[in-house]
Motif scaffolding. Structure first.
Motif, PDB file in Angstrom:
ATOM      1  N   LEU A   8       0.831  -1.204   0.000  1.00 15.79           N
ATOM      2  CA  LEU A   8       0.000   0.000   0.000  1.00 15.79           C
ATOM      3  C   LEU A   8       0.868   1.256   0.000  1.00 15.79           C
ATOM      4  CD1 LEU A   8      -2.841   1.216   0.131  1.00 15.79           C
ATOM      5  CD2 LEU A   8      -2.693   1.044   2.627  1.00 15.79           C
ATOM      6  N   TYR A   9       1.921   1.246   0.791  1.00 10.70           N
ATOM      7  CA  TYR A   9       2.842   2.394   0.837  1.00 10.70           C
ATOM      8  C   TYR A   9       3.404   2.684  -0.555  1.00 10.70           C
ATOM      9  CZ  TYR A   9       7.249   4.861   1.383  1.00 10.70           C
ATOM     10  OH  TYR A   9       8.289   5.736   1.227  1.00 10.70           O
ATOM     11  N   TRP A  10       3.902   1.642  -1.231  1.00  9.44           N
ATOM     12  CA  TRP A  10       4.519   1.854  -2.539  1.00  9.44           C
ATOM     13  C   TRP A  10       3.507   2.281  -3.590  1.00  9.44           C
ATOM     14  CZ3 TRP A  10       9.269   2.961  -3.171  1.00  9.44           C
ATOM     15  CH2 TRP A  10      10.235   2.479  -2.287  1.00  9.44           C
ATOM     16  N   VAL A  11       2.303   1.744  -3.542  1.00 11.86           N
ATOM     17  CA  VAL A  11       1.272   2.152  -4.509  1.00 11.86           C
ATOM     18  C   VAL A  11       0.889   3.600  -4.262  1.00 11.86           C
ATOM     19  CG1 VAL A  11      -1.125   1.767  -5.195  1.00 11.86           C
ATOM     20  CG2 VAL A  11       0.413  -0.177  -4.942  1.00 11.86           C
ATOM     21  N   GLU A  12       0.792   4.000  -2.986  1.00 17.16           N
ATOM     22  CA  GLU A  12       0.437   5.385  -2.661  1.00 17.16           C
ATOM     23  C   GLU A  12       1.550   6.365  -3.048  1.00 17.16           C
ATOM     24  OE1 GLU A  12      -2.688   5.054   1.040  1.00 17.16           O
ATOM     25  OE2 GLU A  12      -0.536   5.151   1.511  1.00 17.16           O
ATOM     26  N   THR A  13       2.797   5.910  -3.048  1.00 15.06           N
ATOM     27  CA  THR A  13       3.893   6.816  -3.418  1.00 15.06           C
ATOM     28  C   THR A  13       4.118   6.860  -4.924  1.00 15.06           C
ATOM     29  OG1 THR A  13       5.510   5.069  -3.038  1.00 15.06           O
ATOM     30  CG2 THR A  13       5.103   6.600  -1.220  1.00 15.06           C
ATOM     31  N   GLN A  16       4.497   1.943 -10.098  1.00 19.05           N
ATOM     32  CA  GLN A  16       3.722   1.438 -11.235  1.00 19.05           C
ATOM     33  C   GLN A  16       4.013  -0.058 -11.398  1.00 19.05           C
ATOM     34  OE1 GLN A  16       1.528   3.236 -13.202  1.00 19.05           O
ATOM     35  NE2 GLN A  16       1.840   4.788 -11.626  1.00 19.05           N
ATOM     36  N   PRO A  17       3.188  -0.930 -10.803  1.00 20.23           N
ATOM     37  CA  PRO A  17       3.449  -2.368 -10.894  1.00 20.23           C
ATOM     38  C   PRO A  17       3.107  -2.917 -12.282  1.00 20.23           C
ATOM     39  CG  PRO A  17       1.417  -1.986  -9.714  1.00 20.23           C
ATOM     40  CD  PRO A  17       2.018  -0.637  -9.987  1.00 20.23           C
ATOM     41  N   THR A  18       3.679  -4.064 -12.578  1.00 20.50           N
ATOM     42  CA  THR A  18       3.343  -4.740 -13.833  1.00 20.50           C
ATOM     43  C   THR A  18       1.901  -5.223 -13.759  1.00 20.50           C
ATOM     44  OG1 THR A  18       4.052  -6.887 -13.012  1.00 20.50           O
ATOM     45  CG2 THR A  18       5.727  -5.538 -14.127  1.00 20.50           C
ATOM     46  N   ASP A  19       1.388  -5.681 -14.885  1.00 23.06           N
ATOM     47  CA  ASP A  19      -0.002  -6.148 -14.912  1.00 23.06           C
ATOM     48  C   ASP A  19      -0.229  -7.291 -13.935  1.00 23.06           C
ATOM     49  OD1 ASP A  19      -0.635  -4.287 -16.838  1.00 23.06           O
ATOM     50  OD2 ASP A  19      -0.397  -5.684 -18.522  1.00 23.06           O
ATOM     51  N   LEU A  25      -2.199  -7.375  -6.364  1.00 26.72           N
ATOM     52  CA  LEU A  25      -2.497  -6.336  -5.382  1.00 26.72           C
ATOM     53  C   LEU A  25      -3.987  -6.007  -5.351  1.00 26.72           C
ATOM     54  CD1 LEU A  25       0.522  -3.908  -5.943  1.00 26.72           C
ATOM     55  CD2 LEU A  25       0.241  -5.649  -4.155  1.00 26.72           C
ATOM     56  N   SER A  26      -4.606  -6.002  -6.501  1.00 31.74           N
ATOM     57  CA  SER A  26      -6.028  -5.739  -6.568  1.00 31.74           C
ATOM     58  C   SER A  26      -6.812  -6.852  -5.874  1.00 31.74           C
ATOM     59  CB  SER A  26      -6.474  -5.618  -8.024  1.00 31.74           C
ATOM     60  OG  SER A  26      -7.853  -5.429  -8.105  1.00 31.74           O
ATOM     61  N   ARG A  27      -6.404  -8.079  -6.107  1.00 30.23           N
ATOM     62  CA  ARG A  27      -7.077  -9.229  -5.500  1.00 30.23           C
ATOM     63  C   ARG A  27      -6.925  -9.217  -3.976  1.00 30.23           C
ATOM     64  NH1 ARG A  27      -5.282 -13.692  -8.747  1.00 30.23           N
ATOM     65  NH2 ARG A  27      -3.340 -13.368  -7.651  1.00 30.23           N
ATOM     66  N   GLU A  28      -5.806  -8.698  -3.497  1.00 28.11           N
ATOM     67  CA  GLU A  28      -5.564  -8.615  -2.056  1.00 28.11           C
ATOM     68  C   GLU A  28      -6.210  -7.382  -1.424  1.00 28.11           C
ATOM     69  OE1 GLU A  28      -4.136 -10.910  -0.065  1.00 28.11           O
ATOM     70  OE2 GLU A  28      -4.088 -12.166  -1.863  1.00 28.11           O
ATOM     71  N   GLY A  29      -6.689  -6.448  -2.229  1.00 28.33           N
ATOM     72  CA  GLY A  29      -7.391  -5.276  -1.710  1.00 28.33           C
ATOM     73  C   GLY A  29      -6.536  -4.043  -1.526  1.00 28.33           C
ATOM     74  N   VAL A  30      -5.307  -4.071  -2.015  1.00 29.25           N
ATOM     75  CA  VAL A  30      -4.419  -2.915  -1.856  1.00 29.25           C
ATOM     76  C   VAL A  30      -4.998  -1.704  -2.596  1.00 29.25           C
ATOM     77  CG1 VAL A  30      -2.119  -2.000  -2.351  1.00 29.25           C
ATOM     78  CG2 VAL A  30      -2.372  -4.331  -1.474  1.00 29.25           C
ATOM     79  N   TYR A  31      -5.472  -1.903  -3.805  1.00 30.19           N
ATOM     80  CA  TYR A  31      -6.018  -0.788  -4.577  1.00 30.19           C
ATOM     81  C   TYR A  31      -7.330  -0.284  -3.995  1.00 30.19           C
ATOM     82  CZ  TYR A  31      -2.448  -0.813  -8.114  1.00 30.19           C
ATOM     83  OH  TYR A  31      -1.249  -0.683  -8.753  1.00 30.19           O
ATOM     84  N   LEU A  32      -8.129  -1.164  -3.408  1.00 26.53           N
ATOM     85  CA  LEU A  32      -9.362  -0.723  -2.748  1.00 26.53           C
ATOM     86  C   LEU A  32      -9.015   0.153  -1.549  1.00 26.53           C
ATOM     87  CD1 LEU A  32     -12.430  -0.795  -2.387  1.00 26.53           C
ATOM     88  CD2 LEU A  32     -12.105  -2.835  -0.979  1.00 26.53           C
TER      89      LEU A  32
END
Length: 129
Positions: A8-13, A16-19, A25-32
């Motif tokens: 979550l920290y890295w996505v918020e900063t 840009q992860p690969t597909d 990350l989406s499946r784990e709820g990080v993007y939510l």
């Protein structure tokens, strides 16, 4: 193993992860969670409401996964039962063939013994003539 907080920290900063990683990350709820924290920053709701929404999503996801696992287990159990039933039918057919063969052999043996018992009696009678 995925560290939720670090991801979550890295996505918020701005990472840009690969597909593939994005899907994980989406499946784990990080993007939510990132989305919900954005709503908190904008004042749409507070941190407690965001956590409550995330927990509700996670619980619903776990229930869905449990239902899928249960359905797979049930299908596997039914397939095993059907295979056992088919195997029993094959075994019964083989047992019937074996029983019929033994009955035919017993009948042939009984006929042979009866014929052997009659043969000496008929041989003695012509010898007197």
């Amino acid at each position: 193993m995925l560290s939720f907080e670090r991801a979550l920290y890295w996505v918020e900063t701005g990472a840009q992860p690969t597909d593939t990683v994005r899907n994980i990350l989406s499946r784990e709820g990080v993007y939510l969670m990132k989305h919900l924290k954005g709503g908190v920053k904008k004042g749409a709701f507070d941190e407690a409401a965001a956590q409550k929404k995330f927990d509700a999503w996670k619980a619903d996801k776990q229930n869905g996964l449990a239902k899928i696992a249960e359905a797979e287990a049930k299908a596997k159990k039914e397939a095993a039962a059907n295979a056992l039933k088919a195997e029993k039918a094959v075994n019964e057919a083989i047992a019937k063939k074996v029983a019929d063969k033994k009955a035919a052999e017993a009948a042939a043996k009984a006929e042979a013994e009866a014929a052997a018992a009659e043969a000496p009696a008929t041989e003695e009678a012509p010898a007197e003539a």
